[in-house]
Design a protein around this motif. Structure first.
Motif, mmCIF file in Angstrom:
data_model
loop_
_atom_site.group_PDB
_atom_site.id
_atom_site.type_symbol
_atom_site.label_atom_id
_atom_site.label_comp_id
_atom_site.label_asym_id
_atom_site.label_seq_id
_atom_site.Cartn_x
_atom_site.Cartn_y
_atom_site.Cartn_z
ATOM 1 N N ILE A 94 0.538 -50.826 57.442
ATOM 2 C CA ILE A 94 1.324 -51.344 58.753
ATOM 3 C C ILE A 94 0.296 -51.890 59.643
ATOM 4 N N TYR A 95 0.507 -52.918 60.285
ATOM 5 C CA TYR A 95 -0.467 -53.248 61.555
ATOM 6 C C TYR A 95 -0.175 -52.584 62.648
ATOM 7 N N ARG A 96 -1.085 -52.073 63.770
ATOM 8 C CA ARG A 96 -1.175 -51.688 65.203
ATOM 9 C C ARG A 96 -1.284 -52.650 66.241
ATOM 10 N N SER A 97 -0.309 -51.852 67.289
ATOM 11 C CA SER A 97 -0.324 -52.549 68.300
ATOM 12 C C SER A 97 -1.392 -51.822 69.554
ATOM 13 N N ASN A 98 -2.638 -52.167 69.461
ATOM 14 C CA ASN A 98 -3.100 -51.178 70.565
ATOM 15 C C ASN A 98 -3.404 -50.873 72.189
ATOM 16 N N PHE A 99 -3.952 -49.754 72.768
ATOM 17 C CA PHE A 99 -3.893 -49.279 73.964
ATOM 18 C C PHE A 99 -4.570 -48.909 73.769
ATOM 19 N N PHE A 100 -5.815 -49.635 75.501
ATOM 20 C CA PHE A 100 -6.611 -48.778 75.873
ATOM 21 C C PHE A 100 -6.777 -48.686 76.979
ATOM 22 N N MET A 101 -7.215 -47.614 77.358
ATOM 23 C CA MET A 101 -7.472 -47.399 78.972
ATOM 24 C C MET A 101 -6.039 -48.563 80.173
ATOM 25 N N GLY A 102 -4.742 -48.528 79.535
ATOM 26 C CA GLY A 102 -3.537 -48.466 80.097
ATOM 27 C C GLY A 102 -3.485 -50.150 79.645
ATOM 28 N N LYS A 103 -3.839 -50.548 78.886
ATOM 29 C CA LYS A 103 -3.848 -51.885 78.760
ATOM 30 C C LYS A 103 -3.572 -52.344 77.491
ATOM 31 N N GLN A 104 -2.463 -53.286 76.910
ATOM 32 C CA GLN A 104 -2.653 -53.485 76.083
ATOM 33 C C GLN A 104 -3.944 -54.560 75.049
ATOM 34 N N VAL A 105 -4.446 -53.901 73.856
ATOM 35 C CA VAL A 105 -5.745 -55.054 73.618
ATOM 36 C C VAL A 105 -5.643 -55.998 72.852
ATOM 37 N N ARG A 106 -5.426 -57.212 73.241
ATOM 38 C CA ARG A 106 -5.249 -58.674 72.385
ATOM 39 C C ARG A 106 -6.206 -58.868 71.202
ATOM 40 N N TYR A 107 -7.739 -58.389 71.714
ATOM 41 C CA TYR A 107 -8.913 -59.382 70.854
ATOM 42 C C TYR A 107 -9.759 -58.276 70.397
ATOM 43 N N SER A 108 -11.011 -58.158 70.930
ATOM 44 C CA SER A 108 -11.686 -57.208 70.309
ATOM 45 C C SER A 108 -12.139 -56.894 69.454
ATOM 46 N N GLY A 109 -11.428 -57.004 68.273
ATOM 47 C CA GLY A 109 -11.638 -57.001 66.753
ATOM 48 C C GLY A 109 -10.363 -56.134 66.295
ATOM 49 N N TRP A 110 -9.593 -55.959 67.115
ATOM 50 C CA TRP A 110 -8.336 -55.140 66.996
ATOM 51 C C TRP A 110 -7.348 -55.886 66.682
ATOM 52 N N GLN A 111 -7.494 -57.528 67.144
ATOM 53 C CA GLN A 111 -5.700 -58.025 66.649
ATOM 54 C C GLN A 111 -5.567 -57.588 65.776
ATOM 55 N N ASN A 112 -6.527 -57.946 64.660
ATOM 56 C CA ASN A 112 -5.898 -57.010 62.848
ATOM 57 C C ASN A 112 -5.823 -56.048 62.204
ATOM 58 N N ASP A 113 -5.475 -55.158 63.457
ATOM 59 C CA ASP A 113 -6.041 -53.896 62.839
ATOM 60 C C ASP A 113 -4.530 -53.330 62.502
ATOM 61 N N SER A 114 -4.911 -53.025 61.132
ATOM 62 C CA SER A 114 -3.627 -52.040 60.592
ATOM 63 C C SER A 114 -4.102 -51.099 59.334
ATOM 64 N N VAL A 115 -3.167 -50.028 59.029
ATOM 65 C CA VAL A 115 -3.408 -49.663 58.408
ATOM 66 C C VAL A 115 -2.416 -48.984 57.335
ATOM 67 N N VAL A 116 -2.784 -48.793 55.544
ATOM 68 C CA VAL A 116 -1.751 -47.966 55.262
ATOM 69 C C VAL A 116 -1.243 -46.237 54.826
ATOM 70 N N ARG A 117 -0.131 -46.830 55.400
ATOM 71 C CA ARG A 117 0.023 -45.448 55.923
ATOM 72 C C ARG A 117 1.859 -45.149 54.908
ATOM 73 N N LEU A 118 2.559 -46.145 54.708
ATOM 74 C CA LEU A 118 3.539 -46.047 53.943
ATOM 75 C C LEU A 118 3.370 -45.785 52.305
ATOM 76 N N PHE A 119 3.468 -44.641 51.418
ATOM 77 C CA PHE A 119 3.354 -45.060 50.658
ATOM 78 C C PHE A 119 3.689 -43.587 49.423
ATOM 79 N N ASP A 120 3.960 -43.922 48.143
ATOM 80 C CA ASP A 120 3.778 -42.805 47.061
ATOM 81 C C ASP A 120 2.999 -42.093 46.807
#
Length: 253
Positions: free
Chosen positions: A108-134
């Motif tokens: 699942i990809y994540r839309s990250n927010f930091f200090m009240g602002k959506q972060v679109r770059y800064s190495g976070w643009q493709n941030d993803s985690v495996v959170r749905l699984f068997d």
């Protein structure tokens, strides 16, 4: 149709826990695994149909693996208190589980927010985690921090993103930053032979350059600079702590 257990790992998350729970109430079961919070986290959670469990925290991998053992259903959605499942992502997960999923885990990809602002770059643009699984086919590796699932096979990818509110306040963020750098130092202690200026100066400098220039943090303005600086500082603190651990270990010998 597989049923779903949603799990939240938390400690002292009174500012975030309600939003996390509300975004999961559609699941067949919601488990809250708490590390003995001392604030109002549990009082808030008690207002919702969730199963509250407590376990002393030792590291993230063991906490999550223990939580998996408590879940009633094989399919699990793992969430942190500062994350939210959007209605679009909810519908996508429900449609997936209404069929026979062709994968045992999903990113699942994540839309990250930091200090009240959506972060679109800064190495976070493709941030993803495996959170749905068997859970019957996947388990977490034994690491103190940045734990990863030991996957049965390559995971699938979901289209819609979850929301990630990674910053509550500066003291809260710096507390997390300090904890993560300590756990990271413990993970890398045995693999680091000797801390040098390369670790204390060059690696942090490159991390800043990577986030701010290569990963376009400059386009996120002041927030991008802060993120890049904190990323570099976390590398510095990790190896400073390893250096101190090495010195203490030498003294004990």
């Amino acid at each position: 149709m597989p049923k779903l257990s949603a799990i939240i790992i938390c400690r002292n998350e009174e500012k975030d826990i309600e939003g996390a729970i509300q975004s999961l109430l559609w699941a067949d079961e919601v488990l809250l695994v708490d590390s003995y919070s001392t604030d109002n986290t549990l009082a808030i959670a008690a207002n919702y149909p969730v199963k509250i469990l407590q376990r002393t925290f030792d590291n993230y991998s063991r906490q999550r693996n223990w939580a998996l053992e408590q879940a009633t259903h094989d399919w699990v959605l793992m969430l942190d208190a500062d994350e939210r499942i959007t209605p679009e992502l909810q519908q996508e997960i429900q449609k997936l589980l209404a069929t026979t999923p062709d994968k045992s885990a999903y990113t699942i990809y994540r839309s990250n927010f930091f200090m009240g602002k959506q972060v679109r770059y800064s190495g976070w643009q493709n941030d993803s985690v495996v959170r749905l699984f068997d859970k019957s086919r996947n388990r977490y590796s034994d690491k103190n921090v940045h734990e990863e699932l030991i996957l049965e096979s390559k995971p699938g990818k979901l289209k819609y993103k979850m929301l990630h509110y990674t910053y509550r306040s500066l003291p809260h963020y710096l507390d997390k930053w300090n904890t993560y750098s300590t756990l990271s130092a413990q993970d890398k202690f045995k693999r680091t032979k000797k801390v040098s200026l390369y670790h204390l100066m060059l690696k942090p400098a490159f991390r800043f350059f990577r986030h701010y220039i290569l990963k376009l943090g400059i386009l996120d303005g002041k927030v991008g600079f802060v993120i890049s600086y904190l990323a570099a500082s976390s590398i510095f603190m990790r190896y400073l702590k390893i250096w101190r651990m090495q010195q203490e270990n030498t003294t004990l010998k």
